[in-house]
Each structure stands twice: as C-alpha cells, then as structure tokens.
Design a protein around this motif. Structure first.
Motif, mmCIF file in Angstrom:
data_model
loop_
_atom_site.group_PDB
_atom_site.id
_atom_site.type_symbol
_atom_site.label_atom_id
_atom_site.label_comp_id
_atom_site.label_asym_id
_atom_site.label_seq_id
_atom_site.Cartn_x
_atom_site.Cartn_y
_atom_site.Cartn_z
ATOM 1 N N LYS A 166 -6.279 48.570 7.309
ATOM 2 C CA LYS A 166 -5.214 48.479 6.302
ATOM 3 C C LYS A 166 -5.952 48.328 4.969
ATOM 4 C CE LYS A 166 -2.038 46.020 9.254
ATOM 5 N NZ LYS A 166 -1.161 47.165 9.556
ATOM 6 N N THR A 167 -5.034 48.595 3.913
ATOM 7 C CA THR A 167 -5.621 48.848 2.607
ATOM 8 C C THR A 167 -5.833 47.340 2.099
ATOM 9 O OG1 THR A 167 -3.897 50.537 1.947
ATOM 10 C CG2 THR A 167 -4.975 49.427 0.253
ATOM 11 N N PRO A 168 -7.004 47.143 1.520
ATOM 12 C CA PRO A 168 -7.692 45.957 1.159
ATOM 13 C C PRO A 168 -6.972 45.173 -0.139
ATOM 14 C CG PRO A 168 -9.257 47.225 0.780
ATOM 15 C CD PRO A 168 -7.985 47.936 1.647
ATOM 16 N N PHE A 169 -6.926 44.038 -0.609
ATOM 17 C CA PHE A 169 -6.440 43.536 -1.952
ATOM 18 C C PHE A 169 -7.537 44.490 -2.791
ATOM 19 C CE2 PHE A 169 -4.663 39.252 -1.728
ATOM 20 C CZ PHE A 169 -3.956 39.434 -0.702
ATOM 21 N N ALA A 170 -6.816 44.689 -3.782
ATOM 22 C CA ALA A 170 -7.397 45.626 -5.032
ATOM 23 C C ALA A 170 -7.772 44.928 -6.236
ATOM 24 C CB ALA A 170 -6.573 46.879 -5.301
ATOM 25 N N ALA A 171 -7.219 43.594 -6.319
ATOM 26 C CA ALA A 171 -7.471 42.845 -7.345
ATOM 27 C C ALA A 171 -7.220 41.463 -7.167
ATOM 28 C CB ALA A 171 -6.582 43.470 -8.582
ATOM 29 N N SER A 172 -7.683 40.577 -8.041
ATOM 30 C CA SER A 172 -7.381 38.985 -7.886
ATOM 31 C C SER A 172 -7.243 38.501 -9.446
ATOM 32 C CB SER A 172 -8.547 38.203 -7.317
ATOM 33 O OG SER A 172 -8.308 36.973 -7.383
ATOM 34 N N SER A 173 -6.335 37.606 -9.466
ATOM 35 C CA SER A 173 -6.051 36.869 -10.926
ATOM 36 C C SER A 173 -5.976 35.475 -10.898
ATOM 37 C CB SER A 173 -4.745 37.420 -11.352
ATOM 38 O OG SER A 173 -4.353 37.199 -12.589
ATOM 39 N N PRO A 174 -7.383 34.986 -10.966
ATOM 40 C CA PRO A 174 -7.428 33.454 -11.057
ATOM 41 C C PRO A 174 -7.338 33.158 -12.635
ATOM 42 C CG PRO A 174 -9.471 34.164 -10.618
ATOM 43 C CD PRO A 174 -8.423 35.646 -10.723
ATOM 44 N N HIS A 175 -7.453 31.850 -13.033
ATOM 45 C CA HIS A 175 -7.610 31.437 -14.381
ATOM 46 C C HIS A 175 -8.947 31.396 -14.605
ATOM 47 C CE1 HIS A 175 -9.296 28.363 -17.374
ATOM 48 N NE2 HIS A 175 -8.554 29.321 -18.052
ATOM 49 N N PHE A 176 -9.653 32.054 -15.814
ATOM 50 C CA PHE A 176 -11.097 32.215 -16.069
ATOM 51 C C PHE A 176 -11.104 32.057 -17.901
ATOM 52 C CE2 PHE A 176 -14.979 34.386 -17.214
ATOM 53 C CZ PHE A 176 -16.046 33.311 -16.637
ATOM 54 N N SER A 177 -11.843 31.301 -18.318
ATOM 55 C CA SER A 177 -12.189 31.075 -19.668
ATOM 56 C C SER A 177 -13.226 30.311 -20.146
ATOM 57 C CB SER A 177 -10.679 30.508 -20.273
ATOM 58 O OG SER A 177 -10.569 29.119 -20.143
ATOM 59 N N LEU A 178 -13.755 30.530 -21.357
ATOM 60 C CA LEU A 178 -14.686 29.750 -21.672
ATOM 61 C C LEU A 178 -14.430 28.300 -21.684
ATOM 62 C CD1 LEU A 178 -17.643 29.106 -23.030
ATOM 63 C CD2 LEU A 178 -16.456 29.961 -25.061
ATOM 64 N N ALA A 179 -13.268 27.671 -22.145
ATOM 65 C CA ALA A 179 -12.772 26.474 -21.967
ATOM 66 C C ALA A 179 -12.562 25.958 -20.589
ATOM 67 C CB ALA A 179 -11.647 26.198 -22.872
ATOM 68 N N LYS A 180 -12.979 24.938 -20.121
ATOM 69 C CA LYS A 180 -12.683 24.374 -18.709
ATOM 70 C C LYS A 180 -11.243 23.915 -18.701
ATOM 71 C CE LYS A 180 -17.277 23.000 -17.269
ATOM 72 N NZ LYS A 180 -18.094 23.673 -18.556
ATOM 73 N N GLN A 181 -10.513 24.312 -17.649
ATOM 74 C CA GLN A 181 -9.115 23.924 -17.313
ATOM 75 C C GLN A 181 -9.205 22.409 -16.372
ATOM 76 O OE1 GLN A 181 -6.098 25.300 -14.133
ATOM 77 N NE2 GLN A 181 -5.994 26.907 -15.958
ATOM 78 N N VAL A 182 -8.832 21.259 -17.346
ATOM 79 C CA VAL A 182 -9.157 20.111 -16.765
ATOM 80 C C VAL A 182 -7.906 19.674 -16.085
ATOM 81 C CG1 VAL A 182 -10.709 19.311 -18.550
ATOM 82 C CG2 VAL A 182 -8.320 18.842 -18.948
ATOM 83 N N LYS A 183 -6.780 20.222 -16.086
ATOM 84 C CA LYS A 183 -5.506 19.811 -15.356
ATOM 85 C C LYS A 183 -4.813 21.305 -15.080
ATOM 86 C CE LYS A 183 -1.252 17.465 -15.719
ATOM 87 N NZ LYS A 183 -0.417 16.490 -16.672
ATOM 88 N N PRO A 184 -4.338 21.556 -14.078
ATOM 89 C CA PRO A 184 -3.460 22.719 -14.095
ATOM 90 C C PRO A 184 -2.419 22.822 -14.446
ATOM 91 C CG PRO A 184 -4.151 22.065 -11.871
ATOM 92 C CD PRO A 184 -4.735 21.100 -12.792
#
Length: 315
Positions: A166-184
């Motif tokens: 089957k066709t695999p996942f083509a992309a993923s979209s998590p959070h990412f930034s220079l600042a840490k995410q201390v609370k979702p």
C-alpha cells in the motif's frame, strides 16, 4: 521561495506553508487580499482543516482558489478525523465522511495532501492505512500522512504499507520550534522539540516534516515579555503564554533578539533559520497575518548557512 517535493504530488511545495485558520467568510475580502499577496510571493502551500470554523474555512479557502483559477498551482493541506463531542474519530468511516465533506466545501475533486489531525493508538494501523490508501486509489487525495502522530506510529504505518503493498505515509506534521512546548496547547498534540529519538527518526528517514507552530505561536514576535503576560486575553495569545512563556524559552529569546539586533534581522527570522538548519526535510507552517510578515519569514530560508555559528550555540 524555496520548494520541495512530496511523493504523490506533482506540484512544487513551498518550504513555507501559510496557515489559513484566520480565513473566514465574515472577513472574506480582507482574507483574499492576504492570500493573494502571499501567493504572489511564491507560496504554493496552504494549510486547512475540517474543523476550522466548522467548515467555513474550507469553503472560503476553496472559493479563493476557484475564483483565482489557481487550483493547478497550489497545494492544499487538508486535515480531518479530529476528535469531536468527546469522541475519537480516527476510523475508516470518519475519514471517508470528513474527506467527502471537505471536498464538497472546497469545491474540488481531490485534496493534495491529507493529514489525520490526531491519532488514536487504540485503532489498528491496518484499518487507518487501508482507509487512506483506498481514498488515494479513488483519486480523492494525492498523498496522506499524520498530524500529531508519534514517530513510532509513523514507523508502524510505514512498515505495514511496505508489507501489504500500500502507499505509505508521505508526510508528518508534529510541533517543532526553537522554543520548547512546555504544555500542549490542545489535547492530543505531539511535539518533537527536545525529543532526540524522534528527531533522529526524521533525519534518518528524511520524511517531509510539516512543523506546526514553527514560531511557537507568536512567541518570537517580541510581543510576549516576562512582564506583560497577564495582559493577554485573546484565545491564541493565552495559548502561547501557557505553552511557551517560561524562563527557559525567554533566555533563548534573549540571545536570539541580541543577534537579531546585531544583524538587522528579526527574532522570527533567526528562529526559522534555526529550524531549517536542523537537517530535516522541513516545511514550516506559519500563520502570517500580513504580507510583510510572510516576506520577512521567507528571508529566513536563505539565512541558515550564514547564521550557522550562532545556531550551533542554541542547540
């Protein structure tokens, strides 16, 4: 502008992806002017979601694309299967239903890149990949992936697709930034900031990584200071305060602002340049509210090499 490619999509995808959560029918003309100006700067990728504005966002963005006759020039990121009314909705039935509703709202016959807005680890991966693969084979989506999925679940989906042809996942979209995410900011969010194992997965696999809140919800705008956090009462501003406005991040911001002043740049440009220097196949989601803001952010694509000595100090 710099562009990348996504497997299954035959159009160039701008490395800066404009979020459209602020686009709505009540302020349509203002929103259209913003999107026109950003498109003219070379942005080809626009992020939407089934839940934004209870469908009003998709209808309005779809109208903008259709009236400008640019469907073959833009890449639409659609998201669906978001929890609703206390129920997880990562099921084949909900996926099909959300895609159908989104296509009707957009006025399109397909969505370029479709991401599941959340994951539900209790649902077997074969059911999810099977449903998405069926939608791709039916021509209703060109490529698919997950938003807020752990890299372990992404790997499981990849392995299953390979085993079953089957066709695999083509992309993923998590959070990412220079600042840490201390609370979702919202329940079910996944961040890879500070997660060395997840980051190594994305570097090793070079899976297209669509980083949401790549500028930490406006933290690097300069509006948020240690002494004014109690003044913010807007919904998104308060999310930024709760998620990013801690001393560890302010110390990073202090260093970034100092270098920005020395080089005649903005803190946001340096924060984006840092993200693009991390070795990922990165596409940064930004929520620019003015054309000038997008123009400044786009300059960050050219800064990673020049800022390398400083960037290494931030790692």
């Amino acid at each position: 502008m710099i562009y990348g490619q996504i497997s299954g999509i035959d159009k160039p995808v701008s490395r800066l992806v404009q979020g459209t959560v602020m686009i709505n029918s009540a302020e349509k003309e203002q929103g259209f002017r913003l999107l026109d100006a950003i498109f003219e700067q070379g942005c080809t990728a626009f992020d939407t979601a089934h839940v934004y504005g209870n469908g009003d966002n998709e209808r309005t963005v779809g109208e903008w694309i259709r009236t400008r006759n640019i469907r073959d020039q833009v890449v639409v990121l659609g998201k669906g299967a978001h929890p609703m009314h206390g129920r997880n909705r990562v099921t084949p039935e909900d996926i099909r239903s959300d895609i159908s509703e989104s296509l009707e709202r957009f006025g399109f016959d397909k969505i370029d890149l479709y991401l599941l807005h959340r994951d539900d680890p209790s649902v077997p991966i074969d059911e999810i990949v099977g449903a998405l693969d069926d939608e791709k084979r039916a021509g209703r989506i060109d490529a698919y992936g997950g938003s807020n999925w752990t890299h372990q679940r992404i790997q499981s989906a990849k392995e299953y697709a390979e085993q079953k042809g089957k066709t695999p996942f083509a992309a993923s979209s998590p959070h990412f930034s220079l600042a840490k995410q201390v609370k979702p900011p919202w329940e079910g969010c996944v961040t890879i900031t500070g997660d060395a194992e997840a980051q190594e997965f994305y570097r090793a696999n070079q899976m297209p990584l669509f980083a949401w809140s790549s500028l930490a919800g406006g933290f690097f705008s300069g509006r948020f200071r240690r002494d004014n956090l109690a003044e913010f009462d807007g919904y998104l501003d308060k999310l930024c305060v709760d998620s990013y406005c801690v001393e560890e991040n302010f110390q990073i911001l202090d260093r970034v602002q100092e270098v920005a002043r020395e080089r005649g740049l903005t803190a946001a440009q340096i924060a984006l340049a840092w993200a693009f220097a991390q070795g990922f196949n990165l596409f940064a989601l930004v929520g620019c509210s003015a054309p000038e803001e997008f123009r400044e952010n786009a300059k960050a694509l050219q800064l990673a090499d020049a800022l390398q000595p400083f960037i290494q100090q931030l790692d």
